[in-house]
Design an enzyme around this catalytic site. Structure first.
Site, short mmCIF file in Angstrom:
data_model
loop_
_atom_site.label_atom_id
_atom_site.label_comp_id
_atom_site.label_asym_id
_atom_site.label_seq_id
_atom_site.Cartn_x
_atom_site.Cartn_y
_atom_site.Cartn_z
CB THR A 45 -0.92 -0.02 1.25
OG1 THR A 45 -1.82 -1.09 1.10
CG2 THR A 45 -1.69 1.28 1.41
CE1 TYR A 59 -5.86 0.59 0.51
CE2 TYR A 59 -4.11 -0.33 -0.86
CZ TYR A 59 -4.76 -0.22 0.36
OH TYR A 59 -4.29 -0.92 1.45
CB SER A 92 2.88 -7.91 1.43
OG SER A 92 1.84 -7.79 2.38
CB THR A 125 0.61 -3.61 6.35
OG1 THR A 125 -0.68 -3.69 5.73
CG2 THR A 125 1.17 -2.21 6.24
CG ASP A 126 -2.28 -7.70 3.78
OD1 ASP A 126 -2.95 -7.99 2.77
OD2 ASP A 126 -2.58 -6.79 4.58
CE LYS A 198 -2.88 -5.08 8.13
NZ LYS A 198 -2.87 -5.06 6.64
CD GLU A 319 -5.31 -29.16 27.10
OE1 GLU A 319 -5.37 -27.93 27.24
OE2 GLU A 319 -6.26 -29.86 26.71
N1 DGL Z 1 -2.53 -5.82 -0.16
C1 DGL Z 1 -1.99 -5.43 1.11
C2 DGL Z 1 -0.48 -5.64 1.13
O1 DGL Z 1 0.17 -5.37 0.12
C3 DGL Z 1 -2.28 -4.00 1.40
C4 DGL Z 1 -2.05 -3.68 2.81
C5 DGL Z 1 -0.91 -2.70 3.00
O2 DGL Z 1 0.14 -2.77 2.33
O3 DGL Z 1 -1.09 -1.88 3.90
O4 DGL Z 1 0.04 -6.06 2.18
#
Ligand code: DGL
Length: 362
Positions: A45, A59, A92, A125-126, A198, A319
């Site tokens: 992003t 987006y 990502s 961020t993913d 995250k 367990e």
């Molecule tokens: N598609 C997600 C990624 O590329 C978008 C999220 C982001 O980058 O904040 O990880």
């Protein structure tokens, strides 16, 4: 010696030392030498664009190239001597082992150069938390490696990418960031690559380290640290990916009430060399699943019990009788990170006892 001659020699010495003093004074007043920081871009992003300034979801990620991102933050020039390389251009969620290997090799090449003081990686961020841990285990340097992303695309009102990138470059150029493992820095907060997650699908404060907390903050153009990682990382790692172009296949089975063995059996049939269970609770294994994991182990597949819970320790012989089943436990690594450590461990051994020790070390 003629007194006049002695005086003129003394006077000459005085004049020279005055020039040297003035030069040094000039040096002192000269602007501090900026660090050299390389930005490796992978997409996400932070490189994303939306249809309008109010588009904050829906987006397109991974659109802007690294040079465009650098141009978009002219203040970077005050933070460091910066140059960029495009390693990948992906959202990502599509991160691959191949990109990880390419990234780790390039980071190690760059950090081995005397004229590179730190590296920033821009990333979606993913899966930032997974790339961060992979690099925590494969970077062979104490120099700073900072991974950064954003939760809003570059075209949005109050886009967080520019300030996150500026802070990441400051952090990567800071001597205080050296030797602390791979760092993840967004939203003025600094997290350890080993422990960050995250935790929210869309808010800009999504990166947290449950229970154990941030390492520190970015404030007033510099990092402020309050704690240090204690597990082995980066320069102390035993893993070397420099000659690898592939990683062992390791998969994850998600635990849930009334689960069945279909997914696990399919992963084993497809050739997984290791499997991680994201179990309920402290990595508990449903009674109907134990025979399937046992069969996997008997076929030589390394089985790691992790948890879907998100924090806390998965300990041996809770367990499940891990000693009897010859399973490994993930300690505090969640399933996606346990998969990464198990993949790297399998490049060195398939001895479950040695692998368990690695889970207590990194
Ligand atoms: N598609 C997600 C990624 O590329 C978008 C999220 C982001 O980058 O904040 O990880």
């Amino acid at each position: 010696m003629n007194p006049n001659k002695r005086f003129s020699r003394f006077a000459a010495l005085l004049v020279c030392s005055a020039f040297i003093g003035a030069a040094q004074a000039e040096d002192v007043s000269a602007p501090a030498k900026l660090p050299n920081v390389v930005i490796l871009a992978t997409g996400g992003t932070i490189a994303g664009t939306g249809a309008s300034t109010t588009t904050t979801i829906g987006y397109t990620a991974a659109k802007l190239g690294v040079d465009k991102m650098i141009e978009g933050v002219p203040e970077l020039k005050k933070a460091a001597n910066v140059r960029g390389e495009q390693v990948a251009q992906i959202a990502s969620e599509s991160m691959t082992n191949e990109v990880w290997l390419k990234l780790a090799k390039r980071v190690n090449e760059l950090l081995a150069q005397k004229d590179v003081d730190g590296v920033v990686i821009t990333h979606g961020t993913d899966t930032i938390e997974e790339t961060a841990y992979f690099l925590d285990l494969t970077v062979k340097s104490k120099k700073p490696v900072v991974i950064v992303g954003s939760m809003r695309p570059s075209t949005a009102i109050s886009a967080d990418g520019p300030i996150n990138l500026y802070n990441a470059v400051l952090l990567a150029g800071s001597k205080d960031a050296a030797g602390k493992g791979v760092l993840v820095a967004l939203n003025d907060q600094i997290n350890a690559g080993r422990d960050v997650s995250k935790v929210n699908t869309s808010t800009s404060d999504t990166f947290k380290t449950p229970d154990l907390g941030f390492l520190g903050y970015m404030q007033d153009n510099k990092p402020h640290f309050y704690r240090l990682p204690v597990r082995k990382h980066t320069a102390d790692t035993e893993f070397d990916v420099s000659k690898l172009d592939k990683l062992p296949q390791v998969d994850i089975v998600y635990g849930y009430a009334n689960m069945n063995r279909v997914a696990l059996d399919a992963q084993i049939a497809a050739g997984a060399q290791g499997v991680v269970q994201a179990g309920v609770g402290d990595g508990s294994m449903a009674a109907q699943m134990l025979p399937a994991f046992r069969e996997a182990r008997q076929k030589g597949v390394v089985v790691v019990r992790s948890s879907r819970v998100g924090s806390g320790i998965v300990a041996r012989n809770g367990e499940v009788n891990d000693d009897k089943e010859d399973f490994v436990v993930s300690d505090t690594l969640n399933a996606q990170r346990a998969r990464i450590l198990l993949m790297l461990a399998l490049t060195k051994t398939n001895d479950s006892k040695k692998i368990q020790q690695m889970f207590y070390t990194y």
